[in-house]
Design an enzyme around this catalytic site. Sequence first.
Site, PDB file in Angstrom:
ATOM      1  N   GLU A  59     100.693 135.703 148.375  1.00  0.00           N
ATOM      2  CA  GLU A  59      99.236 136.110 148.131  1.00  0.00           C
ATOM      3  C   GLU A  59      98.414 135.562 149.199  1.00  0.00           C
ATOM      4  OE1 GLU A  59      98.424 134.846 144.160  1.00  0.00           O
ATOM      5  OE2 GLU A  59      99.594 136.335 143.245  1.00  0.00           O
ATOM      6  N   GLU A  97     106.136 139.199 141.737  1.00  0.00           N
ATOM      7  CA  GLU A  97     105.520 138.266 140.825  1.00  0.00           C
ATOM      8  C   GLU A  97     105.070 138.940 139.612  1.00  0.00           C
ATOM      9  OE1 GLU A  97     103.761 134.632 142.694  1.00  0.00           O
ATOM     10  OE2 GLU A  97     102.717 134.416 140.791  1.00  0.00           O
TER      11      GLU A  97
HETATM   12  C1  GAL Z   1      99.873 133.814 141.297  1.00  0.00           C
HETATM   13  C2  GAL Z   1     100.460 132.727 142.110  1.00  0.00           C
HETATM   14  C3  GAL Z   1     101.313 131.647 141.612  1.00  0.00           C
HETATM   15  C4  GAL Z   1     100.826 131.137 140.333  1.00  0.00           C
HETATM   16  C5  GAL Z   1     100.658 132.369 139.439  1.00  0.00           C
HETATM   17  C6  GAL Z   1      99.897 131.953 138.325  1.00  0.00           C
HETATM   18  O1  GAL Z   1      98.912 134.427 141.626  1.00  0.00           O
HETATM   19  O2  GAL Z   1     101.156 133.239 143.217  1.00  0.00           O
HETATM   20  O3  GAL Z   1     101.588 130.980 142.418  1.00  0.00           O
HETATM   21  O4  GAL Z   1      99.639 130.619 141.071  1.00  0.00           O
HETATM   22  O5  GAL Z   1      99.669 133.220 140.166  1.00  0.00           O
HETATM   23  O6  GAL Z   1      99.663 133.028 137.361  1.00  0.00           O
END
Ligand code: GAL
Length: 835
Positions: free
Chosen positions: A437, A513
């Site tokens: 991100e 993710e």
């Molecule tokens: C994402 C990020 C992670 C964590 C997660 C929590 O955007 O890549 O490191 O922060 O959100 O939802």
Amino acid sequence: MITPRFNFNPKKTITMVMLAFVGFGFAQERTSILLDKGWKFTREDNANFQKKEYNDKKWQTVTVPHDWAIYGPFGIDNDKQHMAITQDGQKEALEHAGRTGGLPFVGTGWYRKNITIPEGSAGKKIILQFDGAMSHAVVYINGEKVGNWPYGYNTFYFDISKFVKEGDNQLAVRLENLPESSRWYPGAGLYRNVHLIISEKTRIAHWGTAISTEKLEKDFAKIKINTEVEAPKDAKDLSLLTEIFDDKGNKVAEERAEITSYDELKKAQELIIPQPKAWSVESPTLYRVVSKLYQNGELKDISTSQFGIRTIEIIPDKGFFLNGVKTEFKGVCLHHDLGPLGAAVNKAAIRRQIKIMKEMGVNAIRTSHNMPAPELVEACDEMGMMLMAETFDEWKIPKMKNGYNLLFDEWAEKDAVNLIRHYRNNPSIVMWCIGNEVPEQGSPSGAKVARYLQDIFQREDPTRPVTQGMDNPDGVLKNGMAAMMEVAGFNYRPFRYREEYEKLPQSIILGTETASTLSSRGVYKFPVVRKSMAKYPDHQASSYDVEHCSWSDLPEDNFIQHDDLPYAIGEFVWTGFDYLGEPTPYYTDWPSHSSLFGIVDLAGIPKDRYYLYRSHWNTKENTLHILPHWTWKGREGEVTPIFVYTNYPSAEVFINGKSQGIRKKDLSVDLVKTENKISYENFDRQKRYRLMWMDTRYEPGTVKVVAYDENGKAVEEKTIHTAGAPAKLQLEVDRNVLDHSGKDLAFVKVSVVDKDGNLCPFDEREISIKVNGKGSFKAMANGNPTSLESFQTPKMKAFSGALVAIVEGGETPGKITFEASAKGVKSAATEITVK
Ligand code: GAL
């Protein structure tokens, strides 16, 4: 033969690894020594600390791996960050209290250690390797600066040959962690292992062997081995013998190569292995390449590299193939901390995590958002777990004021190269990830930086695909970043996969993710409704698994995409385990120091969600799990929904023998039908994967679930009971035989139960632990993100009726007795053996 003199006692420790050691000044095989004991440590800072003669007697004596911050105490002011997390949609600056775990990691720390270089080492090559040091390491030997390495997650090494002399030498390391440099708890100190490697000057280069599977057939495998040799300019008559051994130690291939000139120090060889056993998640067979370097027939160096025979391929529109078999990523993202052990690496703790994940059906781990510890990579190799090894959470454009942006220009390539060379032979690593991100997604030149990094990976390791976790689809479709990645990885955008697919040339999408569902073990909130960013006075989230962040969703919202879209190659759920820091949505609500995202809590106890994933991912074993618990004094007559997580297609629930009806998974639910808000709120996607009785009312007694197979035949049942008064403690040990390394750990779950063994789910009494015999108490945790109790004091309150205590085995075989006691209930004891 001269006996080496090291400053450790080989009888008392198994920390010295000798690779075919014959002796100094005589035969010439490398020696690797683990520098774990006898370090001196202080949190003070002074330029005199690097001096050889500085007297560090008063400093604390520590063993490395060591995380100076995990001992606490927790505090609201530790790295309090006054900022707006724009990524999370915050428009104004807030006081983030527990974002990095509320632990005192900011500041400097010094480590010093006397190292004895054996006689006969003059003219040898001496390498000092740090598997990871948090952070901004500056390394001194005998008062002279050897080098520095700022990024705390990476492995680095220095050639210290010219800094040391035979006999005593003083090693000193200064570390410094900056405030506002991290989005989570990074740990602090020499939290990974430190090694001293001594070899001849004429040798196989450090990380100089690159092994890849060129061809894998049933009858043979073709293995390519590139070996980099180091030798003085005038070295002559060198030859390399490359041997391959199978998992049983049988030699299965060998080839000798003459090195006829200095220009030939890089040797490429191709060896054929008959009847190969491929490395896979189910059967992680490992082979070894042993590279032997000779000069004039005399052995100069031996270097051993473990590897696996396996192929990986990504076919557009079709998916990811491991050894030719289509394999969907059933992955989890993991942070590096080990809960109550902090960042200090421990093999047993890592293996326990992998075991818990494997049992859930996980086949891959993403090391978010940085380089893994060698112990994790080795465990994944041996246990059969794929890895996506990641590098950075930040490139040039800052997320954090003092984050990696300060280092990117000077260090990004060096960091990437070290990661790749360190792990390029490890079969578990199947993909590299260049970033998470990163704000460059929204910048017109973002694709150039991505290309720069991807090129480094392709140059260093042409065998693995490269991805990146992107959460700004509009930005990356516009600036070309998504199109140029080998694998387009998206974070939390499953609802856009179909649109992205149309636009992306790779015709492959990976959920780098997903989910970020929120829950606290054993905590249930009523009424049961889907909620985004819900907050409660107790700073917990509901274990009905219906809550998420504004950018995230529920497990099934991702299952459905990966099940129905052929080009979606799987997902990495955020996260497998809870981790220290990032207590979203309790950004400012102290106390709250650890995440609620985990499928398993900080103590390593599965939450209900574990069984939802297990029911979908573990195709080898059956899952039948009921939630919530059935001890609801005061809720008599109130609607208390019952969920069942199971792989069976249908089930019937009975409360005190009375049927509440049969629920069947609704397989007609598809992506199109469930596009709108109403279907989200009605849990329509959930209906395809979980069985829900939304109107059941609580009455004390029993809940029984009977599972039916495809033909409607009752095949399995499970019953839970209302708990009576707390009566005793109950113990569950993960491993009751430990090795005598002095580092092996047993994890003992302690639960408060009634006289019949039913968990008392609201019990929060303090539990005290006593460990005697050949081991000691190490740490404990209860999985409660709001607990400010010390992890290292042997007493702690139970959370939702349970906690986990960790026992460390000693260095001599024998028995350990473990006892847990608490006021008002019968204590419990067990024995653990150190072998
Ligand atoms: C994402 C990020 C992670 C964590 C997660 C929590 O955007 O890549 O490191 O922060 O959100 O939802």
